[in-house]
Write an enzyme that holds these catalytic residues in place. Structure first.
Site, PDB file in Angstrom:
ATOM      1  N   TYR A 205       0.832  -1.217   0.000  1.00 56.93           N
ATOM      2  CA  TYR A 205       0.000   0.000   0.000  1.00 56.93           C
ATOM      3  C   TYR A 205       0.851   1.245   0.000  1.00 56.93           C
ATOM      4  O   TYR A 205       2.003   1.233   0.431  1.00 56.93           O
ATOM      5  CB  TYR A 205      -1.003  -0.008   1.149  1.00 56.93           C
ATOM      6  CG  TYR A 205      -0.480   0.379   2.519  1.00 56.93           C
ATOM      7  CD1 TYR A 205       0.330  -0.484   3.254  1.00 56.93           C
ATOM      8  CD2 TYR A 205      -0.836   1.597   3.101  1.00 56.93           C
ATOM      9  CE1 TYR A 205       0.778  -0.141   4.519  1.00 56.93           C
ATOM     10  CE2 TYR A 205      -0.390   1.950   4.377  1.00 56.93           C
ATOM     11  CZ  TYR A 205       0.422   1.077   5.077  1.00 56.93           C
ATOM     12  OH  TYR A 205       0.865   1.410   6.328  1.00 56.93           O
TER      13      TYR A 205
ATOM     14  N   ARG B 107      -3.383  -5.515  -3.050  1.00 58.20           N
ATOM     15  CA  ARG B 107      -3.357  -6.610  -2.074  1.00 58.20           C
ATOM     16  C   ARG B 107      -4.270  -7.779  -2.426  1.00 58.20           C
ATOM     17  O   ARG B 107      -4.393  -8.710  -1.632  1.00 58.20           O
ATOM     18  CB  ARG B 107      -3.733  -6.058  -0.702  1.00 58.20           C
ATOM     19  CG  ARG B 107      -5.180  -5.623  -0.598  1.00 58.20           C
ATOM     20  CD  ARG B 107      -5.524  -4.747   0.603  1.00 58.20           C
ATOM     21  NE  ARG B 107      -5.061  -5.185   1.887  1.00 58.20           N
ATOM     22  CZ  ARG B 107      -5.341  -4.511   3.023  1.00 58.20           C
ATOM     23  NH1 ARG B 107      -6.085  -3.418   3.004  1.00 58.20           N
ATOM     24  NH2 ARG B 107      -4.891  -4.947   4.158  1.00 58.20           N
TER      25      ARG B 107
ATOM     26  N   ASP C  33      -3.987   2.411  15.651  1.00 57.14           N
ATOM     27  CA  ASP C  33      -3.257   1.151  15.897  1.00 57.14           C
ATOM     28  C   ASP C  33      -2.270   1.318  17.047  1.00 57.14           C
ATOM     29  O   ASP C  33      -2.102   0.420  17.883  1.00 57.14           O
ATOM     30  CB  ASP C  33      -2.465   0.716  14.657  1.00 57.14           C
ATOM     31  CG  ASP C  33      -3.320   0.636  13.413  1.00 57.14           C
ATOM     32  OD1 ASP C  33      -4.539   0.431  13.539  1.00 57.14           O
ATOM     33  OD2 ASP C  33      -2.761   0.787  12.306  1.00 57.14           O
TER      34      ASP C  33
HETATM   35  O1  LIG Z   1      -5.406   0.017   5.593  1.00 52.64           O
HETATM   36  C1  LIG Z   1      -4.847  -1.049   5.816  1.00 52.64           C
HETATM   37  O2  LIG Z   1      -5.303  -2.127   5.462  1.00 52.64           O
HETATM   38  C2  LIG Z   1      -3.579  -1.063   6.550  1.00 52.64           C
HETATM   39  O3  LIG Z   1      -3.361  -1.965   7.296  1.00 52.64           O
HETATM   40  C3  LIG Z   1      -2.620   0.065   6.311  1.00 52.64           C
HETATM   41  C4  LIG Z   1      -2.300   0.945   7.490  1.00 52.64           C
HETATM   42  O4  LIG Z   1      -1.075   0.573   8.101  1.00 52.64           O
HETATM   43  C5  LIG Z   1      -3.382   0.976   8.514  1.00 52.64           C
HETATM   44  O5  LIG Z   1      -4.608   1.156   7.894  1.00 52.64           O
HETATM   45  C6  LIG Z   1      -3.197   2.082   9.496  1.00 52.64           C
HETATM   46  O6  LIG Z   1      -4.254   1.997  10.420  1.00 52.64           O
END
Ligand SMILES: O=C(O)C(=O)C[C@H](O)[C@H](O)CO
Length: 304
Positions: free
Chosen positions: A88, A103, A259
Protein backbone atom coordinates in the site's frame (compact mmCIF):
# COMPACT_ATOMS: atom_id res chain seq x y z
CA UNK A 1 4.46 -11.81 35.50
CA UNK A 2 4.64 -12.24 31.77
CA UNK A 3 2.20 -13.44 29.16
CA UNK A 4 1.63 -13.60 25.42
CA UNK A 5 -0.20 -11.29 23.05
CA UNK A 6 -1.15 -12.61 19.62
CA UNK A 7 -2.17 -10.30 16.79
CA UNK A 8 -3.78 -11.72 13.65
CA UNK A 9 -3.95 -10.04 10.24
CA UNK A 10 -2.03 -8.76 7.25
CA UNK A 11 1.28 -6.94 7.11
CA UNK A 12 2.02 -5.24 3.79
CA UNK A 13 4.87 -3.49 2.11
CA UNK A 14 4.30 0.20 2.89
CA UNK A 15 5.38 3.02 0.57
CA UNK A 16 5.41 6.41 2.30
CA UNK A 17 6.64 9.83 1.15
CA UNK A 18 10.31 10.51 1.63
CA UNK A 19 10.76 13.85 -0.15
CA UNK A 20 10.30 15.07 -3.71
CA UNK A 21 9.79 12.06 -6.00
CA UNK A 22 11.01 9.56 -3.41
CA UNK A 23 9.15 6.77 -1.65
CA UNK A 24 10.35 4.96 1.44
CA UNK A 25 9.74 1.23 1.71
CA UNK A 26 8.53 -0.03 5.06
CA UNK A 27 6.38 -2.88 6.37
CA UNK A 28 3.03 -2.21 8.03
CA UNK A 29 -0.60 -3.19 8.36
CA UNK A 30 -3.09 -2.30 11.08
CA UNK A 31 -2.78 -5.45 13.24
CA UNK A 32 0.97 -5.59 12.71
CA UNK A 33 1.24 -1.92 13.76
CA UNK A 34 -0.62 -2.73 16.97
CA UNK A 35 1.71 -5.70 17.58
CA UNK A 36 4.70 -3.43 16.98
CA UNK A 37 3.56 -0.81 19.51
CA UNK A 38 2.53 -3.48 22.03
CA UNK A 39 6.01 -5.03 21.66
CA UNK A 40 7.64 -1.63 22.13
CA UNK A 41 5.58 -0.91 25.27
CA UNK A 42 5.61 -4.33 26.97
CA UNK A 43 8.40 -5.61 29.21
CA UNK A 44 10.56 -8.53 28.03
CA UNK A 45 8.60 -11.12 30.09
CA UNK A 46 5.75 -10.59 27.64
CA UNK A 47 5.96 -12.09 24.20
CA UNK A 48 4.17 -10.66 21.18
CA UNK A 49 3.46 -12.93 18.21
CA UNK A 50 2.15 -12.06 14.80
CA UNK A 51 -0.07 -14.47 12.88
CA UNK A 52 -0.35 -14.12 9.13
CA UNK A 53 0.63 -15.89 5.90
CA UNK A 54 3.45 -14.72 3.66
CA UNK A 55 4.84 -15.72 0.29
CA UNK A 56 8.10 -17.44 -0.58
CA UNK A 57 9.57 -14.38 -2.31
CA UNK A 58 12.49 -12.17 -1.17
CA UNK A 59 10.18 -9.38 0.09
CA UNK A 60 8.33 -11.82 2.34
CA UNK A 61 11.69 -13.00 3.71
CA UNK A 62 12.71 -9.39 4.32
CA UNK A 63 9.44 -8.74 6.13
CA UNK A 64 9.97 -11.78 8.36
CA UNK A 65 13.47 -10.60 9.26
CA UNK A 66 12.06 -7.14 10.04
CA UNK A 67 9.50 -8.69 12.40
CA UNK A 68 12.08 -10.87 14.14
CA UNK A 69 14.45 -7.94 14.57
CA UNK A 70 11.62 -6.01 16.24
CA UNK A 71 11.29 -8.85 18.77
CA UNK A 72 7.96 -10.05 17.37
CA UNK A 73 7.42 -13.82 17.29
CA UNK A 74 7.01 -15.23 13.78
CA UNK A 75 6.73 -18.93 14.67
CA UNK A 76 3.12 -19.18 13.50
CA UNK A 77 3.63 -17.45 10.14
CA UNK A 78 3.15 -19.86 7.23
CA UNK A 79 4.84 -19.33 3.87
CA UNK A 80 2.75 -19.98 0.79
CA UNK A 81 4.44 -21.07 -2.41
CA UNK A 82 4.41 -18.70 -5.38
CA UNK A 83 2.76 -15.93 -3.33
CA UNK A 84 3.80 -12.39 -2.45
CA UNK A 85 2.76 -9.87 0.24
CA UNK A 86 0.28 -7.03 -0.38
CA UNK A 87 1.45 -3.43 -0.85
CA UNK A 88 0.00 0.00 0.00
CA UNK A 89 0.91 3.59 -0.67
CA UNK A 90 0.22 6.52 1.69
CA UNK A 91 -0.81 9.81 0.08
CA UNK A 92 -0.96 12.81 2.43
CA UNK A 93 -3.00 16.01 2.41
CA UNK A 94 -2.40 18.29 5.43
CA UNK A 95 -1.30 15.27 7.48
CA UNK A 96 -4.51 13.30 6.79
CA UNK A 97 -3.75 10.06 4.97
CA UNK A 98 -5.34 8.20 2.05
CA UNK A 99 -4.27 4.69 1.12
CA UNK A 100 -3.97 2.98 -2.29
CA UNK A 101 -3.71 -0.81 -2.13
CA UNK A 102 -2.33 -3.66 -4.20
CA UNK A 103 -3.36 -6.61 -2.07
CA UNK A 104 -5.90 -8.75 -3.95
CA UNK A 105 -3.48 -11.64 -4.42
CA UNK A 106 -1.62 -11.33 -1.11
CA UNK A 107 -0.64 -14.51 0.73
CA UNK A 108 -2.33 -13.13 3.88
CA UNK A 109 -5.76 -13.81 2.35
CA UNK A 110 -5.07 -17.48 3.19
CA UNK A 111 -4.11 -16.91 6.82
CA UNK A 112 -7.21 -18.62 8.23
CA UNK A 113 -7.37 -21.64 5.92
CA UNK A 114 -6.17 -24.06 8.60
CA UNK A 115 -8.31 -24.15 11.75
CA UNK A 116 -5.89 -26.41 13.64
CA UNK A 117 -2.98 -24.04 13.05
CA UNK A 118 -5.09 -21.08 14.19
CA UNK A 119 -6.15 -22.96 17.30
CA UNK A 120 -2.56 -23.79 18.23
CA UNK A 121 -1.66 -20.09 18.05
CA UNK A 122 -4.77 -18.76 19.79
CA UNK A 123 -4.99 -21.34 22.58
CA UNK A 124 -1.68 -20.38 24.14
CA UNK A 125 -2.24 -16.59 24.06
CA UNK A 126 -3.43 -14.48 27.00
CA UNK A 127 -4.85 -11.88 24.67
CA UNK A 128 -5.74 -12.12 20.99
CA UNK A 129 -6.15 -9.06 18.79
CA UNK A 130 -7.71 -8.82 15.31
CA UNK A 131 -9.52 -6.24 13.20
CA UNK A 132 -12.14 -5.56 10.57
CA UNK A 133 -9.28 -5.52 8.05
CA UNK A 134 -8.33 -9.06 9.11
CA UNK A 135 -11.92 -10.13 8.38
CA UNK A 136 -12.19 -8.02 5.21
CA UNK A 137 -9.33 -9.79 3.42
CA UNK A 138 -10.71 -13.30 4.07
CA UNK A 139 -13.16 -15.44 2.11
CA UNK A 140 -16.46 -15.99 4.01
CA UNK A 141 -15.54 -19.59 5.03
CA UNK A 142 -12.21 -18.38 6.40
CA UNK A 143 -13.99 -15.60 8.36
CA UNK A 144 -16.12 -18.31 9.97
CA UNK A 145 -13.07 -20.46 10.77
CA UNK A 146 -11.30 -17.54 12.43
CA UNK A 147 -14.35 -16.34 14.34
CA UNK A 148 -15.16 -19.77 15.68
CA UNK A 149 -11.61 -20.12 17.05
CA UNK A 150 -11.88 -16.67 18.63
CA UNK A 151 -15.27 -17.49 20.18
CA UNK A 152 -13.67 -20.58 21.66
CA UNK A 153 -10.86 -18.49 23.18
CA UNK A 154 -13.36 -16.03 24.59
CA UNK A 155 -15.49 -18.83 26.07
CA UNK A 156 -12.34 -20.24 27.70
CA UNK A 157 -11.89 -16.92 29.54
CA UNK A 158 -9.31 -15.25 27.30
CA UNK A 159 -9.30 -11.60 26.27
CA UNK A 160 -10.26 -11.13 22.64
CA UNK A 161 -9.79 -7.55 21.39
CA UNK A 162 -11.20 -6.24 18.10
CA UNK A 163 -10.81 -2.97 16.21
CA UNK A 164 -13.52 -2.73 13.51
CA UNK A 165 -11.15 -0.59 11.36
CA UNK A 166 -13.71 -0.26 8.58
CA UNK A 167 -12.26 -0.17 5.05
CA UNK A 168 -15.19 -0.35 2.59
CA UNK A 169 -12.91 -1.09 -0.36
CA UNK A 170 -12.08 -4.49 1.11
CA UNK A 171 -15.67 -5.66 1.17
CA UNK A 172 -17.94 -6.90 -1.65
CA UNK A 173 -20.99 -5.06 -0.27
CA UNK A 174 -22.11 -2.89 2.62
CA UNK A 175 -24.53 -5.29 4.31
CA UNK A 176 -22.01 -8.12 4.34
CA UNK A 177 -19.38 -5.70 5.69
CA UNK A 178 -21.55 -4.43 8.53
CA UNK A 179 -22.83 -7.92 9.39
CA UNK A 180 -19.30 -9.35 9.48
CA UNK A 181 -17.98 -6.46 11.60
CA UNK A 182 -20.81 -7.16 14.05
CA UNK A 183 -19.94 -10.86 14.08
CA UNK A 184 -16.31 -9.87 14.80
CA UNK A 185 -17.44 -7.70 17.72
CA UNK A 186 -19.59 -10.52 19.14
CA UNK A 187 -16.56 -12.81 19.15
CA UNK A 188 -14.66 -10.25 21.26
CA UNK A 189 -14.94 -8.97 24.81
CA UNK A 190 -13.11 -5.71 24.11
CA UNK A 191 -13.89 -3.57 21.05
CA UNK A 192 -11.86 -0.47 20.09
CA UNK A 193 -13.70 1.38 17.29
CA UNK A 194 -12.93 4.83 15.81
CA UNK A 195 -15.92 7.12 16.02
CA UNK A 196 -15.60 8.65 12.54
CA UNK A 197 -15.72 5.17 10.93
CA UNK A 198 -18.67 4.10 13.06
CA UNK A 199 -20.58 7.32 12.34
CA UNK A 200 -19.95 7.00 8.60
CA UNK A 201 -20.82 3.34 8.23
CA UNK A 202 -23.20 2.49 11.09
CA UNK A 203 -24.78 5.97 11.25
CA UNK A 204 -24.02 6.58 14.94
CA UNK A 205 -24.88 10.16 15.91
CA UNK A 206 -22.79 10.23 19.09
CA UNK A 207 -19.97 8.36 20.84
CA UNK A 208 -22.56 7.23 23.39
CA UNK A 209 -24.52 5.74 20.48
CA UNK A 210 -21.47 3.71 19.36
CA UNK A 211 -20.91 2.46 22.90
CA UNK A 212 -24.58 1.48 23.29
CA UNK A 213 -24.60 -0.34 19.96
CA UNK A 214 -21.58 -2.52 20.85
CA UNK A 215 -22.91 -3.24 24.35
CA UNK A 216 -26.20 -4.28 22.73
CA UNK A 217 -24.22 -6.84 20.67
CA UNK A 218 -22.98 -8.32 23.95
CA UNK A 219 -19.52 -6.70 24.03
CA UNK A 220 -18.49 -6.14 27.64
CA UNK A 221 -15.83 -3.46 27.17
CA UNK A 222 -15.79 -0.67 24.59
CA UNK A 223 -13.16 2.02 23.90
CA UNK A 224 -14.26 4.59 21.32
CA UNK A 225 -11.39 6.59 19.82
CA UNK A 226 -12.35 10.02 18.57
CA UNK A 227 -9.19 11.69 17.25
CA UNK A 228 -8.45 15.00 18.89
CA UNK A 229 -11.61 14.71 20.99
CA UNK A 230 -10.02 11.86 22.97
CA UNK A 231 -11.33 8.40 23.86
CA UNK A 232 -14.38 7.26 25.81
CA UNK A 233 -14.24 4.00 27.75
CA UNK A 234 -17.16 1.91 28.91
CA UNK A 235 -15.97 -1.07 30.91
CA UNK A 236 -18.04 -3.86 32.44
CA UNK A 237 -21.25 -1.88 32.78
CA UNK A 238 -19.66 1.02 34.71
CA UNK A 239 -20.17 4.72 33.92
CA UNK A 240 -18.34 5.78 30.70
CA UNK A 241 -15.09 7.67 31.31
CA UNK A 242 -13.56 10.23 28.93
CA UNK A 243 -9.80 10.41 28.40
CA UNK A 244 -8.54 13.49 26.51
CA UNK A 245 -6.24 13.26 23.50
CA UNK A 246 -2.68 14.52 23.92
CA UNK A 247 -1.98 17.58 21.79
CA UNK A 248 0.75 17.10 19.25
CA UNK A 249 3.20 19.85 18.34
CA UNK A 250 3.28 18.79 14.66
CA UNK A 251 0.85 16.70 12.70
CA UNK A 252 2.75 14.89 9.93
CA UNK A 253 0.85 11.67 9.14
CA UNK A 254 -2.15 10.20 10.99
CA UNK A 255 -1.38 6.66 9.71
CA UNK A 256 -1.46 4.22 12.63
CA UNK A 257 -2.85 6.70 15.20
CA UNK A 258 -5.54 4.20 16.22
CA UNK A 259 -3.26 1.15 15.90
CA UNK A 260 -0.57 2.68 18.12
CA UNK A 261 -3.21 3.75 20.65
CA UNK A 262 -4.46 0.14 20.72
CA UNK A 263 -0.97 -1.36 21.16
CA UNK A 264 0.01 1.01 23.96
CA UNK A 265 -3.42 0.74 25.62
CA UNK A 266 -3.36 -3.08 25.59
CA UNK A 267 0.22 -3.18 26.87
CA UNK A 268 -0.93 -1.43 30.04
CA UNK A 269 -4.32 -3.09 30.36
CA UNK A 270 -2.95 -6.66 30.24
CA UNK A 271 -0.62 -5.82 33.11
CA UNK A 272 -3.49 -4.71 35.33
CA UNK A 273 -3.57 -0.93 34.78
CA UNK A 274 -6.95 0.78 35.14
CA UNK A 275 -8.53 1.23 31.68
CA UNK A 276 -8.41 5.02 32.08
CA UNK A 277 -4.70 4.97 32.86
CA UNK A 278 -4.05 2.59 29.94
CA UNK A 279 -5.98 4.92 27.58
CA UNK A 280 -4.02 7.98 28.75
CA UNK A 281 -0.84 6.12 27.81
CA UNK A 282 -2.36 5.09 24.46
CA UNK A 283 -3.15 8.75 23.76
CA UNK A 284 0.40 9.83 24.65
CA UNK A 285 1.91 7.24 22.30
CA UNK A 286 -0.48 8.07 19.42
CA UNK A 287 0.38 11.78 19.74
CA UNK A 288 4.05 11.00 19.08
CA UNK A 289 3.31 8.56 16.24
CA UNK A 290 1.35 11.12 14.19
CA UNK A 291 4.32 13.48 14.31
CA UNK A 292 6.22 11.12 11.97
CA UNK A 293 5.84 9.63 8.49
CA UNK A 294 4.55 6.08 8.07
CA UNK A 295 2.84 3.66 10.43
CA UNK A 296 5.83 2.62 12.54
CA UNK A 297 8.25 4.82 14.43
CA UNK A 298 11.28 3.87 16.48
CA UNK A 299 10.41 2.57 19.96
CA UNK A 300 13.10 4.96 21.28
CA UNK A 301 10.81 7.90 20.43
CA UNK A 302 7.89 6.63 22.52
CA UNK A 303 7.03 7.97 25.98
CA UNK A 304 7.85 5.58 28.84
O1 LIG B 1 -5.41 0.02 5.59
C1 LIG B 1 -4.85 -1.05 5.82
O2 LIG B 1 -5.30 -2.13 5.46
C2 LIG B 1 -3.58 -1.06 6.55
O3 LIG B 1 -3.36 -1.96 7.30
C3 LIG B 1 -2.62 0.06 6.31
C4 LIG B 1 -2.30 0.95 7.49
O4 LIG B 1 -1.08 0.57 8.10
C5 LIG B 1 -3.38 0.98 8.51
O5 LIG B 1 -4.61 1.16 7.89
C6 LIG B 1 -3.20 2.08 9.50
O6 LIG B 1 -4.25 2.00 10.42
Amino acid sequence: MGGRLLSIGECMVELSQAGEGLLRKGFAGDTFNTAWYARACLPAEWSVDYFTALGDDPLSSEMLTFMKEAGIGTGFIRRIEKSTPGLYLITLKNGERTFSYWRDTAAAKKLANDAGHLRDAIETADIVYFSGITLGILAPEAVETLLSELRRAKAAGGTVAFDPNIRPRLWPDRDYMLGTIEAGARAANLVLPSFDDEATHFGDATVAGTIARYHALGVENVVVKNGEDGATLSFGGGEPVHVPAVRTARLVDTTSAGDSFNGAFLSRLVRGAAPQEAAAYGAAVAAVVIGHHGALISPALLPG
